[in-house]
Scaffold this motif. Structure first.
Motif, PDB file in Angstrom:
ATOM      1  N   LEU A  32       0.810  -1.223   0.000  1.00 17.05           N
ATOM      2  CA  LEU A  32       0.000   0.000   0.000  1.00 17.05           C
ATOM      3  C   LEU A  32       0.843   1.273   0.000  1.00 17.05           C
ATOM      4  N   ALA A  33       2.147   1.135   0.206  1.00 16.79           N
ATOM      5  CA  ALA A  33       3.067   2.282   0.199  1.00 16.79           C
ATOM      6  C   ALA A  33       2.591   3.392   1.142  1.00 16.79           C
ATOM      7  N   VAL A  34       2.275   3.006   2.375  1.00 12.69           N
ATOM      8  CA  VAL A  34       1.855   3.976   3.390  1.00 12.69           C
ATOM      9  C   VAL A  34       3.066   4.805   3.804  1.00 12.69           C
ATOM     10  N   HIS A  35       2.853   6.105   3.963  1.00 13.25           N
ATOM     11  CA  HIS A  35       3.912   7.016   4.396  1.00 13.25           C
ATOM     12  C   HIS A  35       3.669   7.456   5.837  1.00 13.25           C
ATOM     13  N   VAL A  36       4.734   7.739   6.541  1.00 21.79           N
ATOM     14  CA  VAL A  36       4.604   8.306   7.883  1.00 21.79           C
ATOM     15  C   VAL A  36       3.809   9.607   7.770  1.00 21.79           C
ATOM     16  N   GLY A  37       2.809   9.744   8.615  1.00 24.12           N
ATOM     17  CA  GLY A  37       1.968  10.934   8.597  1.00 24.12           C
ATOM     18  C   GLY A  37       0.684  10.782   7.801  1.00 24.12           C
ATOM     19  N   ASP A  38       0.523   9.670   7.095  1.00 25.06           N
ATOM     20  CA  ASP A  38      -0.704   9.449   6.322  1.00 25.06           C
ATOM     21  C   ASP A  38      -1.911   9.308   7.244  1.00 25.06           C
ATOM     22  N   THR A  39      -3.051   9.729   6.722  1.00 27.33           N
ATOM     23  CA  THR A  39      -4.349   9.481   7.366  1.00 27.33           C
ATOM     24  C   THR A  39      -5.060   8.453   6.515  1.00 27.33           C
ATOM     25  N   ILE A  40      -5.480   7.369   7.160  1.00 28.05           N
ATOM     26  CA  ILE A  40      -6.021   6.207   6.455  1.00 28.05           C
ATOM     27  C   ILE A  40      -7.385   5.841   7.016  1.00 28.05           C
ATOM     28  N   ALA A  41      -8.326   5.566   6.141  1.00 26.91           N
ATOM     29  CA  ALA A  41      -9.610   4.995   6.552  1.00 26.91           C
ATOM     30  C   ALA A  41      -9.559   3.504   6.245  1.00 26.91           C
ATOM     31  N   ASP A  42      -9.594   2.686   7.287  1.00 30.49           N
ATOM     32  CA  ASP A  42      -9.658   1.229   7.143  1.00 30.49           C
ATOM     33  C   ASP A  42     -11.139   0.875   7.242  1.00 30.49           C
TER      34      ASP A  42
END
Length: 194
Positions: A32-42
């Motif tokens: 998913l290539a998540v970055h530090v600081g991302d806001t994610i809706a699971d």
């Protein structure tokens, strides 16, 4: 949303040790290539199988909204948050097509093993677009229809990855990609143009 919804009384199956073998959460989160600081809706977070690794990937500067329509599922996640002392996950009791999250608040909307449950996937995609920032991404993980195993929905409930790609494109998501994930799943990703 439909009679295909996972039964919360079977929540223990979501955290079974063998699931980590055939659906490794760190492998999926890496894709998913998540970055530090991302806001994610699971969305469809269930017991937090992916919420917790997503929260670790986003770091303390990030946030995960664990959205689920079943309060019982969120209760399981609530206990995990107490045990693991995780502070960057907010639980949201809501449906996938009406998350109640603010407009443009997320870098990523992640839907794991729930795509086949939705009667109105177009409404879910409309809601995802609403809560995504410009350039935000969507990732849909679901069961492959060409591989059967003892866990998972019946084959006739499963949706081909190519159909999900087309649904994302029809909803205005670009740069769509499709790949197999784990042993029994596919992962489709798309992006909102900036």
């Amino acid at each position: 949303m439909t009679d295909k919804r996972f039964n919360a009384s079977q929540a223990h199956r979501l955290d079974a040790p063998e699931r980590r073998v055939w659906l490794p959460p760190d492998e999926i989160v890496g894709a998913l290539a998540v970055h530090v600081g991302d806001t994610i809706a699971d969305v469809g977070a269930g017991t937090g199988y992916f919420s917790l690794p997503l929260a670790r990937a986003a770091g303390q500067l990030g946030k995960v909204y664990a959205v689920d329509a079943q309060e019982e599922m969120l209760g399981h996640l609530r206990q995990k948050l107490i045990n693991d002392a995780v502070s960057n996950i907010d639980m949201v009791h809501a449906e996938a097509d009406a998350t109640e999250l603010p407009d443009g608040c997320c870098n990523l909307v992640f839907l794991a093993n729930v795509w086949h449950e939705f009667a109105d996937r177009a409404a879910v995609l409309k809601e995802a677009r609403r809560i995504l920032k410009p350039g935000g991404r969507i990732a849909v993980l679901d069961w492959r229809p060409d591989v059967e195993r003892e866990a998972g929905p019946p084959l006739d409930h499963r949706i081909p990855a190519a159909d999900a790609v087309e649904e994302l494109r029809s909803a205005g998501f670009g740069q769509t990609t499709m790949a197999n994930a784990g042993k029994f799943s596919w992962l489709v990703q798309g992006e909102i143009p900036r």
